[in-house]
Design a protein around this motif. Sequence first.
Motif, PDB file in Angstrom:
ATOM      1  N   ASP A 144       0.711  -1.360  -0.007  1.00  0.00           N
ATOM      2  CA  ASP A 144       0.029   0.168   0.050  1.00  0.00           C
ATOM      3  C   ASP A 144       1.078   0.947   0.216  1.00  0.00           C
ATOM      4  N   ILE A 145       0.463   2.321  -0.003  1.00  0.00           N
ATOM      5  CA  ILE A 145       1.144   3.823  -0.279  1.00  0.00           C
ATOM      6  C   ILE A 145       0.935   4.351   0.949  1.00  0.00           C
ATOM      7  N   TYR A 146       1.886   4.890   1.676  1.00  0.00           N
ATOM      8  CA  TYR A 146       1.937   5.824   2.515  1.00  0.00           C
ATOM      9  C   TYR A 146       2.194   7.264   2.103  1.00  0.00           C
ATOM     10  N   PRO A 147       0.893   7.662   2.662  1.00  0.00           N
ATOM     11  CA  PRO A 147       0.851   9.138   2.959  1.00  0.00           C
ATOM     12  C   PRO A 147       2.202  10.043   3.082  1.00  0.00           C
ATOM     13  N   TYR A 148       2.286  11.029   2.944  1.00  0.00           N
ATOM     14  CA  TYR A 148       3.706  11.989   2.709  1.00  0.00           C
ATOM     15  C   TYR A 148       3.179  12.173   4.602  1.00  0.00           C
ATOM     16  N   ALA A 149       2.011  12.419   4.846  1.00  0.00           N
ATOM     17  CA  ALA A 149       2.595  13.115   5.799  1.00  0.00           C
ATOM     18  C   ALA A 149       2.348  12.184   6.775  1.00  0.00           C
ATOM     19  N   ASP A 150       1.772  11.368   6.942  1.00  0.00           N
ATOM     20  CA  ASP A 150       2.445  10.044   8.219  1.00  0.00           C
ATOM     21  C   ASP A 150       3.700  10.195   7.755  1.00  0.00           C
ATOM     22  N   ILE A 151       4.798   9.506   6.561  1.00  0.00           N
ATOM     23  CA  ILE A 151       5.659   9.703   6.363  1.00  0.00           C
ATOM     24  C   ILE A 151       6.698   9.755   7.322  1.00  0.00           C
ATOM     25  N   LEU A 152       6.591  11.749   6.949  1.00  0.00           N
ATOM     26  CA  LEU A 152       7.599  12.710   7.573  1.00  0.00           C
ATOM     27  C   LEU A 152       6.947  13.009   9.490  1.00  0.00           C
ATOM     28  N   GLN A 153       6.128  12.428   9.742  1.00  0.00           N
ATOM     29  CA  GLN A 153       5.829  12.678  11.651  1.00  0.00           C
ATOM     30  C   GLN A 153       6.923  11.195  11.833  1.00  0.00           C
ATOM     31  N   ARG A 154       6.663  10.163  11.032  1.00  0.00           N
ATOM     32  CA  ARG A 154       7.527   8.940  11.691  1.00  0.00           C
ATOM     33  C   ARG A 154       8.658   9.312  11.512  1.00  0.00           C
ATOM     34  N   ILE A 155       9.274  10.334  10.823  1.00  0.00           N
ATOM     35  CA  ILE A 155      10.877  10.340  10.755  1.00  0.00           C
ATOM     36  C   ILE A 155      11.088  11.563  11.955  1.00  0.00           C
ATOM     37  N   TYR A 156      10.532  12.261  12.135  1.00  0.00           N
ATOM     38  CA  TYR A 156      10.472  13.301  13.539  1.00  0.00           C
ATOM     39  C   TYR A 156      10.015  11.813  14.445  1.00  0.00           C
ATOM     40  N   ASP A 157       9.405  11.377  14.147  1.00  0.00           N
ATOM     41  CA  ASP A 157       9.193  10.496  15.854  1.00  0.00           C
ATOM     42  C   ASP A 157      10.426   9.512  15.976  1.00  0.00           C
ATOM     43  N   ALA A 158      11.131   9.228  15.134  1.00  0.00           N
ATOM     44  CA  ALA A 158      12.117   8.466  15.003  1.00  0.00           C
ATOM     45  C   ALA A 158      13.622   9.425  15.683  1.00  0.00           C
ATOM     46  N   LEU A 159      13.601  10.397  14.975  1.00  0.00           N
ATOM     47  CA  LEU A 159      14.394  11.520  14.788  1.00  0.00           C
ATOM     48  C   LEU A 159      14.482  12.243  16.786  1.00  0.00           C
ATOM     49  N   ALA A 160      13.391  12.339  17.138  1.00  0.00           N
ATOM     50  CA  ALA A 160      12.412  12.438  18.070  1.00  0.00           C
ATOM     51  C   ALA A 160      13.485  11.183  19.665  1.00  0.00           C
ATOM     52  N   GLU A 161      13.107  10.345  18.864  1.00  0.00           N
ATOM     53  CA  GLU A 161      13.898   9.105  19.804  1.00  0.00           C
ATOM     54  C   GLU A 161      15.027   8.150  20.300  1.00  0.00           C
ATOM     55  N   LYS A 162      15.742   8.407  18.698  1.00  0.00           N
ATOM     56  CA  LYS A 162      17.049   8.308  18.373  1.00  0.00           C
ATOM     57  C   LYS A 162      18.096   9.681  19.105  1.00  0.00           C
ATOM     58  N   ASN A 163      17.943  10.557  18.179  1.00  0.00           N
ATOM     59  CA  ASN A 163      18.617  11.798  18.590  1.00  0.00           C
ATOM     60  C   ASN A 163      17.760  13.334  18.625  1.00  0.00           C
ATOM     61  N   PRO A 164      17.170  13.199  20.025  1.00  0.00           N
ATOM     62  CA  PRO A 164      16.729  14.506  21.094  1.00  0.00           C
ATOM     63  C   PRO A 164      17.400  15.709  20.867  1.00  0.00           C
ATOM     64  N   GLU A 165      18.933  16.180  20.532  1.00  0.00           N
ATOM     65  CA  GLU A 165      19.217  16.622  20.513  1.00  0.00           C
ATOM     66  C   GLU A 165      19.073  17.915  18.884  1.00  0.00           C
ATOM     67  N   LEU A 166      18.819  17.251  18.081  1.00  0.00           N
ATOM     68  CA  LEU A 166      18.958  16.804  16.914  1.00  0.00           C
ATOM     69  C   LEU A 166      17.511  18.178  16.236  1.00  0.00           C
ATOM     70  N   MET A 167      16.483  17.741  17.200  1.00  0.00           N
ATOM     71  CA  MET A 167      14.332  18.453  18.014  1.00  0.00           C
ATOM     72  C   MET A 167      14.869  19.241  18.477  1.00  0.00           C
ATOM     73  N   GLY A 168      16.070  19.343  19.535  1.00  0.00           N
ATOM     74  CA  GLY A 168      15.109  20.222  20.291  1.00  0.00           C
ATOM     75  C   GLY A 168      16.642  21.990  20.404  1.00  0.00           C
ATOM     76  N   GLY A 169      16.977  21.642  18.964  1.00  0.00           N
ATOM     77  CA  GLY A 169      18.345  22.678  18.817  1.00  0.00           C
ATOM     78  C   GLY A 169      17.282  24.471  19.376  1.00  0.00           C
ATOM     79  N   LYS A 170      18.158  25.405  19.748  1.00  0.00           N
ATOM     80  CA  LYS A 170      18.008  26.465  19.591  1.00  0.00           C
ATOM     81  C   LYS A 170      18.238  26.948  17.999  1.00  0.00           C
ATOM     82  N   LYS A 171      17.944  28.277  17.578  1.00  0.00           N
ATOM     83  CA  LYS A 171      18.068  28.623  16.528  1.00  0.00           C
ATOM     84  C   LYS A 171      18.989  29.677  16.974  1.00  0.00           C
ATOM     85  N   PHE A 172      20.403  29.961  15.924  1.00  0.00           N
ATOM     86  CA  PHE A 172      21.391  30.609  16.539  1.00  0.00           C
ATOM     87  C   PHE A 172      20.813  32.084  15.808  1.00  0.00           C
TER      88      PHE A 172
END
Length: 220
Positions: A58-86
């Motif tokens: 089946d075809i995965y919707p783009y929004a769901d794929i993107l959300q899964r990527i963000y969830d994986a980043l938040a789980e494996k590399n939380p510092e990448l998601m919580g960095g402040k803008k320079f």
Amino acid sequence: AKMPDDDDVETMEEELDDLDLGMDKKKKSKKKDDDEGGGSRAVTSGSWAAPTELGPNDIYPYADILQRIYDALAEKNPELMGGKKFTMIPPQVAREGSKKTVFVNFKDVCRRMSRTMEHVMSYLNSELGVACSLDPEGKLTFKGIFKPKQIESVVRKYMLAYVQCQMCKSFDSQLTKDSVTRLTFIECKRCQAKRSIQAVVQGYHATNKADRKAAKAAKS
């Protein structure tokens, strides 16, 4: 021989329908149930559906794929998601007399970039092509008149060349020097990427008495 009439043909069709034809009959019954809305399969191959109902084809919707990527980043590399803008401190530039320009907050700008004042000063010297001097308070003085936009443009170029990580675009990095190869590297503190950089090309150097004496000695 007697030709079958319409009644005989209809009777034969009913008898064929009653025969057990194995898989063919099961497929036919399943198709009939699906046509009547009784089928249990909610997702067909190649169709859009909710993530819980998706199969391997089946075809995965783009929004769901993107959300899964963000969830994986938040789980494996939380510092990448919580960095402040320079955000960079804008250079404060003032004129000293009619022939000099002072970079007032030069020390603070270097501290914000986590770079030594000597390294940044050598780059500004090379890019602007004028002599500059650093006083004990951390103010940088140039010979010549420069507008704030000119100084800011050179500082931005320095940041792209000697501060920003090319992989994750973070400015949270440090300069290190290999004791064996004598090469200088940028090490990103966020994604751990590492790349070599070129040394600052020597810029303008005002000739003093010692230089003239050395040049004269070399000719003799």
